[in-house]
Design a protein around this motif. Structure first.
Motif, PDB file in Angstrom:
ATOM      1  N   LEU A  90       0.848  -1.199   0.000  1.00 47.57           N
ATOM      2  CA  LEU A  90       0.000   0.000   0.000  1.00 47.57           C
ATOM      3  C   LEU A  90       0.878   1.242   0.000  1.00 47.57           C
ATOM      4  O   LEU A  90       1.700   1.427   0.902  1.00 47.57           O
ATOM      5  CB  LEU A  90      -0.923  -0.042   1.209  1.00 47.57           C
ATOM      6  CG  LEU A  90      -1.862  -1.238   1.087  1.00 47.57           C
ATOM      7  CD1 LEU A  90      -2.375  -1.691   2.430  1.00 47.57           C
ATOM      8  CD2 LEU A  90      -2.992  -0.924   0.147  1.00 47.57           C
ATOM      9  N   ALA A  91       0.711   2.057  -1.024  1.00 46.57           N
ATOM     10  CA  ALA A  91       1.554   3.246  -1.163  1.00 46.57           C
ATOM     11  C   ALA A  91       0.795   4.289  -1.969  1.00 46.57           C
ATOM     12  O   ALA A  91       0.015   3.940  -2.871  1.00 46.57           O
ATOM     13  CB  ALA A  91       2.860   2.882  -1.868  1.00 46.57           C
ATOM     14  N   PRO A  92       1.025   5.585  -1.667  1.00 48.00           N
ATOM     15  CA  PRO A  92       0.221   6.634  -2.310  1.00 48.00           C
ATOM     16  C   PRO A  92       0.356   6.690  -3.827  1.00 48.00           C
ATOM     17  O   PRO A  92      -0.564   7.121  -4.514  1.00 48.00           O
ATOM     18  CB  PRO A  92       0.726   7.927  -1.658  1.00 48.00           C
ATOM     19  CG  PRO A  92       1.916   7.576  -0.855  1.00 48.00           C
ATOM     20  CD  PRO A  92       1.925   6.106  -0.636  1.00 48.00           C
ATOM     21  N   VAL A 134      -0.821  -0.575  -4.505  1.00 49.61           N
ATOM     22  CA  VAL A 134      -2.165  -0.003  -4.585  1.00 49.61           C
ATOM     23  C   VAL A 134      -2.264   1.244  -3.706  1.00 49.61           C
ATOM     24  O   VAL A 134      -1.741   1.283  -2.592  1.00 49.61           O
ATOM     25  CB  VAL A 134      -3.234  -1.053  -4.180  1.00 49.61           C
ATOM     26  CG1 VAL A 134      -4.610  -0.419  -4.041  1.00 49.61           C
ATOM     27  CG2 VAL A 134      -3.276  -2.185  -5.210  1.00 49.61           C
ATOM     28  N   SER A 135      -2.946   2.239  -4.250  1.00 47.23           N
ATOM     29  CA  SER A 135      -3.184   3.499  -3.537  1.00 47.23           C
ATOM     30  C   SER A 135      -4.685   3.700  -3.399  1.00 47.23           C
ATOM     31  O   SER A 135      -5.443   3.359  -4.312  1.00 47.23           O
ATOM     32  CB  SER A 135      -2.602   4.650  -4.368  1.00 47.23           C
ATOM     33  OG  SER A 135      -3.042   5.899  -3.878  1.00 47.23           O
ATOM     34  N   ILE A 136      -5.123   4.267  -2.281  1.00 42.66           N
ATOM     35  CA  ILE A 136      -6.552   4.575  -2.156  1.00 42.66           C
ATOM     36  C   ILE A 136      -6.826   6.024  -2.528  1.00 42.66           C
ATOM     37  O   ILE A 136      -7.970   6.480  -2.438  1.00 42.66           O
ATOM     38  CB  ILE A 136      -7.133   4.239  -0.766  1.00 42.66           C
ATOM     39  CG1 ILE A 136      -6.460   5.052   0.333  1.00 42.66           C
ATOM     40  CG2 ILE A 136      -7.061   2.757  -0.500  1.00 42.66           C
ATOM     41  CD1 ILE A 136      -7.273   5.069   1.630  1.00 42.66           C
ATOM     42  N   GLY A 137      -5.831   6.751  -2.978  1.00 47.04           N
ATOM     43  CA  GLY A 137      -6.060   8.129  -3.418  1.00 47.04           C
ATOM     44  C   GLY A 137      -4.753   8.880  -3.448  1.00 47.04           C
ATOM     45  O   GLY A 137      -3.779   8.478  -2.811  1.00 47.04           O
ATOM     46  N   TYR A 139      -3.148  11.165  -2.026  1.00 48.26           N
ATOM     47  CA  TYR A 139      -2.822  11.946  -0.841  1.00 48.26           C
ATOM     48  C   TYR A 139      -1.995  11.026   0.028  1.00 48.26           C
ATOM     49  O   TYR A 139      -2.003   9.804  -0.158  1.00 48.26           O
ATOM     50  CB  TYR A 139      -4.091  12.399  -0.098  1.00 48.26           C
ATOM     51  CG  TYR A 139      -5.128  11.309  -0.033  1.00 48.26           C
ATOM     52  CD1 TYR A 139      -6.169  11.265  -0.953  1.00 48.26           C
ATOM     53  CD2 TYR A 139      -5.041  10.292   0.928  1.00 48.26           C
ATOM     54  CE1 TYR A 139      -7.097  10.236  -0.927  1.00 48.26           C
ATOM     55  CE2 TYR A 139      -5.967   9.267   0.959  1.00 48.26           C
ATOM     56  CZ  TYR A 139      -6.995   9.245   0.028  1.00 48.26           C
ATOM     57  OH  TYR A 139      -7.901   8.215   0.049  1.00 48.26           O
ATOM     58  N   VAL A 140      -1.268  11.598   0.974  1.00 47.02           N
ATOM     59  CA  VAL A 140      -0.364  10.766   1.761  1.00 47.02           C
ATOM     60  C   VAL A 140      -0.927  10.538   3.158  1.00 47.02           C
ATOM     61  O   VAL A 140      -1.198  11.491   3.895  1.00 47.02           O
ATOM     62  CB  VAL A 140       1.037  11.418   1.856  1.00 47.02           C
ATOM     63  CG1 VAL A 140       1.984  10.521   2.639  1.00 47.02           C
ATOM     64  CG2 VAL A 140       1.596  11.677   0.459  1.00 47.02           C
ATOM     65  N   LEU A 141      -1.130   9.267   3.490  1.00 51.36           N
ATOM     66  CA  LEU A 141      -1.537   8.881   4.843  1.00 51.36           C
ATOM     67  C   LEU A 141      -0.275   8.655   5.674  1.00 51.36           C
ATOM     68  O   LEU A 141       0.810   8.489   5.118  1.00 51.36           O
ATOM     69  CB  LEU A 141      -2.333   7.578   4.777  1.00 51.36           C
ATOM     70  CG  LEU A 141      -3.616   7.612   3.949  1.00 51.36           C
ATOM     71  CD1 LEU A 141      -4.105   6.192   3.666  1.00 51.36           C
ATOM     72  CD2 LEU A 141      -4.682   8.404   4.689  1.00 51.36           C
ATOM     73  N   GLY A 143       0.346   6.055   7.112  1.00 55.80           N
ATOM     74  CA  GLY A 143       0.729   4.666   6.914  1.00 55.80           C
ATOM     75  C   GLY A 143      -0.321   3.963   6.075  1.00 55.80           C
ATOM     76  O   GLY A 143      -1.389   4.512   5.800  1.00 55.80           O
ATOM     77  N   ALA A 147      -5.603   2.351   4.487  1.00 53.96           N
ATOM     78  CA  ALA A 147      -5.804   1.853   3.123  1.00 53.96           C
ATOM     79  C   ALA A 147      -6.114   0.355   3.153  1.00 53.96           C
ATOM     80  O   ALA A 147      -6.978  -0.126   2.408  1.00 53.96           O
ATOM     81  CB  ALA A 147      -4.568   2.138   2.277  1.00 53.96           C
TER      82      ALA A 147
HETATM   83  N1  ADE Z   1       0.136   4.859   2.364  1.00 54.13           N
HETATM   84  C1  ADE Z   1       0.269   6.190   2.529  1.00 54.13           C
HETATM   85  N2  ADE Z   1      -0.611   6.869   1.786  1.00 54.13           N
HETATM   86  C2  ADE Z   1      -1.335   5.935   1.099  1.00 54.13           C
HETATM   87  C3  ADE Z   1      -2.384   6.001   0.157  1.00 54.13           C
HETATM   88  N3  ADE Z   1      -2.885   7.166  -0.253  1.00 54.13           N
HETATM   89  N4  ADE Z   1      -2.878   4.843  -0.333  1.00 54.13           N
HETATM   90  C4  ADE Z   1      -2.352   3.670   0.060  1.00 54.13           C
HETATM   91  N5  ADE Z   1      -1.363   3.541   0.950  1.00 54.13           N
HETATM   92  C5  ADE Z   1      -0.845   4.666   1.464  1.00 54.13           C
END
Ligand code: ADE
Length: 227
Positions: A90-92, A134-137, A139-141, A143, A147
């Motif tokens: 999971l990554a932005p 995979v990113s859920i959007g 923007y940066v969470l 962690g 997601a």
């Molecule tokens: N980790 C940090 N930001 C994320 C995002 N937007 N979607 C998925 N994983 C994330």
């Protein structure tokens, strides 16, 4: 469906398993298992991350830690794992989660979700262990955990028995039944509130006209992507 979630915060996922539709599918044999990266770390003091080469702010999850966690949990060479099951980091900047991807994942027998923290993953984790990023959007969470929860929610509610009324999954936003469009508006009692009324057609009992009205509203919303 078996979902394994690798995270530094396994306790965050307790509520998810108790949530009604998730609990429904777990009762029918699906499983969510959380694995703490720290449990398998080969480094002392539970270390899992390190400073980025080349400098810069934040910390990066180490490739040797993820290697050890996947190897320890599955007992196989982690490089081979992604040919057996989807291993999703999971990554932005990853592939954006949408209904098509949710359907794709819901058809899998097993998923592995890797939650990044801090500045994210050493790139070699994505290159060598992950089948998907995979990113859920955009923007940066802080962690990947929120997601991972979004993926579990969206995927598990697709499984048989998740929803009380099976029809509600068939004709919902972005479904084939609605030609990929958002769902039509819903109303319930009272039929009038503070002068705000419900469209006449919905009170008419005329099923064909109601169907047609709903299709039209759904298409209308589909052409107006900002709402
Ligand atoms: N980790 C940090 N930001 C994320 C995002 N937007 N979607 C998925 N994983 C994330």
């Amino acid at each position: 469906m078996k979902i394994d979630i690798f995270t530094l915060f396994p306790e965050w996922f307790g509520w998810l398993s108790r949530e009604r539709h998730v609990a429904n599918v777990l009762a029918r044999g699906s499983e969510i298992e959380c694995v703490d990266f720290r449990r398998y770390t080969p480094l002392s003091g539970g270390q899992v991350d390190d400073t980025p080469f080349g400098g810069g702010a934040g910390m990066v999850l180490r490739v040797d830690v993820i290697d050890a966690a996947l190897r320890g949990h599955y007992g196989v060479e982690p490089v081979e794992l992604r040919s057996r099951r989807r291993v999703i980091a999971l990554a932005p900047a990853g592939r954006l989660l949408d209904e098509a991807l949710v359907n794709e994942l819901a058809a899998e027998p097993a998923l592995t979700l890797l939650c990044g923290r801090y500045e994210g993953f050493d790139e070699r984790i994505l290159e060598n262990f992950a089948s998907d990023v995979v990113s859920i959007g955009r923007y940066v969470l802080s962690g990947g955990e929120p997601a991972a929860m979004v993926i579990c929610d969206a995927v598990l509610r697709k499984l048989p028995g998740a929803l009380g009324d099976e029809r509600s999954a068939g004709e919902e936003s972005f479904s084939e039944a609605l030609e990929g469009n958002p769902e039509y508006p819903h109303y319930t009692r009272p039929a009038e509130y503070r002068g705000w009324t419900v469209p006449e057609v919905l009170l008419s009992g005329h099923h064909e006209r109601i169907e047609q009205w709903r299709r039209e509203r759904s298409r209308e919303r589909g052409g107006r992507r900002d709402r």
